[in-house]
Design a protein around this motif. Structure first.
Motif, PDB file in Angstrom:
ATOM      1  N   UNK A  10      65.134  13.124  77.359  1.00  7.16           N
ATOM      2  CA  UNK A  10      65.792  13.795  78.543  1.00  7.16           C
ATOM      3  C   UNK A  10      66.212  12.379  79.550  1.00  7.16           C
ATOM      4  N   UNK A  11      67.379  12.413  79.650  1.00  3.16           N
ATOM      5  CA  UNK A  11      67.715  10.812  80.206  1.00  3.16           C
ATOM      6  C   UNK A  11      68.029  10.830  82.164  1.00  3.16           C
ATOM      7  N   UNK A  12      66.736  10.006  82.510  1.00  3.19           N
ATOM      8  CA  UNK A  12      67.799   9.805  84.257  1.00  3.19           C
ATOM      9  C   UNK A  12      68.660   9.519  84.527  1.00  3.19           C
ATOM     10  N   UNK A  42      78.172   8.982  81.995  1.00  2.00           N
ATOM     11  CA  UNK A  42      76.999   7.727  81.914  1.00  2.00           C
ATOM     12  C   UNK A  42      77.002   8.490  81.544  1.00  2.00           C
ATOM     13  N   UNK A  43      75.734  10.100  81.209  1.00  2.00           N
ATOM     14  CA  UNK A  43      74.752  10.053  80.697  1.00  2.00           C
ATOM     15  C   UNK A  43      74.445  10.654  80.222  1.00  2.00           C
ATOM     16  N   UNK A  44      75.509  11.040  79.253  1.00  2.00           N
ATOM     17  CA  UNK A  44      76.465  11.378  77.622  1.00  2.00           C
ATOM     18  C   UNK A  44      76.031   9.671  76.651  1.00  2.00           C
ATOM     19  N   UNK A  45      76.430   9.285  77.613  1.00  2.00           N
ATOM     20  CA  UNK A  45      76.917   7.351  77.197  1.00  2.00           C
ATOM     21  C   UNK A  45      74.975   7.354  76.862  1.00  2.00           C
ATOM     22  N   UNK A  46      74.243   7.129  77.512  1.00  2.00           N
ATOM     23  CA  UNK A  46      73.070   6.062  77.821  1.00  2.00           C
ATOM     24  C   UNK A  46      72.237   7.196  76.769  1.00  2.00           C
ATOM     25  N   UNK A  47      72.825   8.699  76.726  1.00  2.00           N
ATOM     26  CA  UNK A  47      72.227   9.507  75.633  1.00  2.00           C
ATOM     27  C   UNK A  47      72.547   9.128  73.998  1.00  2.00           C
ATOM     28  N   UNK A  48      73.419   8.710  73.827  1.00  2.00           N
ATOM     29  CA  UNK A  48      73.902   8.396  72.198  1.00  2.00           C
ATOM     30  C   UNK A  48      73.334   6.774  71.970  1.00  2.00           C
ATOM     31  N   UNK A  49      72.660   6.143  73.553  1.00  5.75           N
ATOM     32  CA  UNK A  49      72.411   5.556  72.875  1.00  5.75           C
ATOM     33  C   UNK A  49      70.831   4.988  73.177  1.00  5.75           C
ATOM     34  N   UNK A  50      70.385   5.916  73.204  1.00  5.42           N
ATOM     35  CA  UNK A  50      68.888   5.869  73.140  1.00  5.42           C
ATOM     36  C   UNK A  50      68.156   5.627  74.969  1.00  5.42           C
ATOM     37  N   UNK A  51      69.117   5.254  75.519  1.00  7.08           N
ATOM     38  CA  UNK A  51      68.455   4.993  76.501  1.00  7.08           C
ATOM     39  C   UNK A  51      68.048   5.696  77.744  1.00  7.08           C
ATOM     40  N   UNK A  52      66.686   6.184  77.773  1.00  4.54           N
ATOM     41  CA  UNK A  52      65.885   6.810  78.753  1.00  4.54           C
ATOM     42  C   UNK A  52      66.390   6.950  80.196  1.00  4.54           C
ATOM     43  N   UNK A  53      66.459   5.498  80.611  1.00  6.81           N
ATOM     44  CA  UNK A  53      66.716   5.319  81.830  1.00  6.81           C
ATOM     45  C   UNK A  53      67.683   4.730  82.332  1.00  6.81           C
ATOM     46  N   UNK A  54      68.795   4.670  83.677  1.00  6.99           N
ATOM     47  CA  UNK A  54      70.013   4.156  83.297  1.00  6.99           C
ATOM     48  C   UNK A  54      69.683   2.946  84.534  1.00  6.99           C
ATOM     49  N   UNK A  55      68.007   2.352  84.542  1.00  4.45           N
ATOM     50  CA  UNK A  55      67.668   1.609  85.146  1.00  4.45           C
ATOM     51  C   UNK A  55      67.804   0.003  84.290  1.00  4.45           C
TER      52      UNK A  55
END
Lengths: 311, 255
Positions: A1-3, A281-294
């Motif tokens: 779950x991406x934040x 942005x949310x989709x991009x973070x998810x694709x990169x396995x990054x959990x949190x925007x920070x």
């Protein structure tokens, strides 16, 4: 779950996407989008003490990869804003940043005091840098900027952003001044002063000659200022604004050090783009396995995303 | 801006947001003559446009700010415009091959019928691309139309609308305006869309009679009423042409 949520300035933002002051007006035309999906924040058009009808037309002209505007802080004035506009903005479920400008510190004190005590004002932004009004913008000189921000911040407990100009020799010096005076965060940058000539008449294309350049053309300028200020003040909240029109430039702005990213001309061309970018942005973070925007905010100052060098 | 100074009329959720969203449009037909072309687009969604309303349009190559195009007609998923081959977008629409894709959103602006006094019949006086909304109005509201008086620069241009009688006039000749003044009689209204010189000619030749409306033009930014880019001063205060216009009563225009 991406934040994609961001916490700064004592507020929680659903995502880092912000409507910058100006092109979106008071955000009311975009209400259908606000009702459908969350957005980080809305910044109002800049309010002044007295109503302003703005500059004579033409107020807009194309530029390569952008446009020059010369709106001139057209707004209904403080009292009409509080009575007629703010109640409508209160219905939009987002963080509400009210932008204001003042001609001197005592006016800044009145504006910040009145706006700060009004219900529905989550944050204030003092516009020190409009390129389209008479006189030199306060953000061009450290002492003037300091006085304006000190007067405003003393008059309210609502966190105050100071919006700075790109057309200065040392933005870090101005930033240092307004932070010392009590600003809680910085908005970087306002439109860049520019000019176009009408080739048929041989005269300046805009009625007031100068305008503010915005759009993709100013992205590198905005990134440089955000990067520079982030480097000097690692803990200060920054709203990075200037030239963000698609996911790539949004990512760059976050990586350069912006906690929040303002969209201006992009919204003028495509009213749906802030909401699209928040989803992308949310989709991009998810694709990169990054959990949190920070994790990506300011990563350019920490050696990048932590991925291996490709060469 | 009229009654609610500067405060936007917020769109309700029922109105939805589709008119704010870009949609793909394909150029399906074009009739070119002289410097003008009637360009027909097929859109994904229906465009419920009325005479006087416009769409914002852009192509992949720009321009950075989209451009307003006044509707010549709409019919379900088809709509048409009258464009002159100048400027990046209009030249592209006037010359691009069939099948070319662009994007449109809208419609925006007040339909002419919402601005005018409905108790009159009107002379429709148009010049250049300003003929488009008037031609649309004449088809949609024939009961309100006394006659059309349209002018273009040359016979080739005039042939772009084969079903209409279009006067041919040199720059500065004022042929269409003069014809309209000849035809006007007390009680008759006028709706004009064309160059400012035409409006001045009408204003100078008419008694101070109400019922004369002119369509104003300014460079637009958003098209949906937010950015204040197309605001003009009128005797009733500043007006956003994209939302409160483009048609204005002649007596409120500040020259």
């Amino acid at each position: 779950m991406v934040s994609v949520g961001v916490n700064c300035l004592g507020r929680s933002f659903a995502n880092p996407v912000v409507l910058a002051s100006g092109p979106a007006g008071f955000g009311l035309e975009l209400k259908p989008f606000f009702l459908r999906r969350p957005l980080g924040a809305l910044t109002t058009k800049t309010i002044t003490r007295e109503p302003r009808s703005g500059n004579p037309p033409p107020r807009l002209v194309d530029a390569p990869a952008g446009a020059l505007n010369s709106i001139g802080l057209a707004n209904p004035g403080l009292e009409a804003f509080l009575a007629d506009v703010l109640p409508e903005i209160r219905e939009l479920s987002t963080v509400r940043i009210v932008s204001f400008a003042a001609s001197d510190p005592s006016e800044a004190e009145v504006m910040a005091g009145r706006l700060g005590e009004a219900s529905g004002v989550d944050l204030l932004e003092v516009n020190l840098s409009c390129p389209n009004v008479e006189g030199r913008p306060p953000a061009c000189e450290r002492g003037t900027a300091w006085e304006m921000v000190r007067a405003a911040s003393d008059a309210t407990s609502v966190p105050l952003l100071a919006k700075l100009a790109p057309d200065v020799s040392d933005v870090v010096e101005i930033a240092e001044g307004v932070l010392e005076a009590g600003a809680s965060g910085l908005t970087l940058i306002n439109a860049v002063r520019g000019l176009r000539i009408n080739r048929d008449t041989g005269r300046p294309a805009l009625a007031r000659r100068w305008g503010g350049l915005s759009g993709a053309a100013i992205l590198p300028v905005a990134l440089a200022k955000v990067f520079q200020v982030r480097e000097a003040f690692p803990e200060v909240p920054i709203v990075g604004t200037g030239g963000v029109t698609e996911l790539g430039s949004l990512l760059e702005m976050l990586m350069a050090g912006a906690d929040l990213v303002g969209l201006g001309l992009g919204v003028m061309a495509d009213p749906e783009v802030p909401w699209k970018l928040a989803q992308e942005l949310e989709a991009w973070l998810s694709r990169r396995d990054i959990d949190d925007c920070s994790e990506i905010i300011g990563c350019a100052h920490r050696g990048g995303l932590g991925v291996g060098e490709t060469r | 801006m009229r009654n609610t100074k500067h405060v936007a009329q917020a769109a309700t959720p029922e109105q939805g947001s589709l008119f704010l969203c870009w949609q793909s449009a394909r150029l399906v037909a074009r009739h070119r003559s002289g410097s003008y072309a009637v360009v027909e687009l097929a859109t994904e969604r229906e465009i419920p446009g009325e005479p006087g309303q416009f769409l914002m349009a852009r192509t992949e190559c720009g321009p950075p700010l989209p451009r307003p195009l006044s509707l010549l007609w709409t019919d379900g998923n088809r709509c048409a415009f009258l464009v002159k081959d100048e400027g990046l977008l209009r030249a592209r629409l006037a010359e691009a091959p069939r099948g070319t894709l662009c994007e449109v959103r809208g419609p925006y602006g007040l339909a002419y019928r919402k601005t005018i006094d409905p108790g009159r019949r009107y002379l429709l006086v148009g010049g250049g691309s300003g003929i488009a909304p008037l031609d649309f109005f004449a088809r949609r509201h024939p009961e309100l139309v006394e006659a059309t008086v349209f002018g273009l620069r040359c016979a080739a241009d005039a042939a772009v609308l084969p079903e209409r009688t279009v006067l041919v006039e040199e720059l500065g000749q004022g042929t269409a305006g003069a014809r309209a003044l000849d035809m006007w009689r007390p009680g008759l209204g006028i709706i004009a869309c064309g160059p400012e010189a035409m409006y001045r000619q009408l204003a100078a030749g008419l008694p101070g009679d109400r019922g004369v409306y002119v369509a104003l033009e300014e460079r637009m930014g958003c098209g949906y009423g937010a950015c204040q880019g197309c605001v003009v001063g009128t005797r009733d205060g500043p007006v956003r042409l994209c939302k409160d216009g483009p048609l204005m009563p002649l007596e409120s225009v500040q020259w």
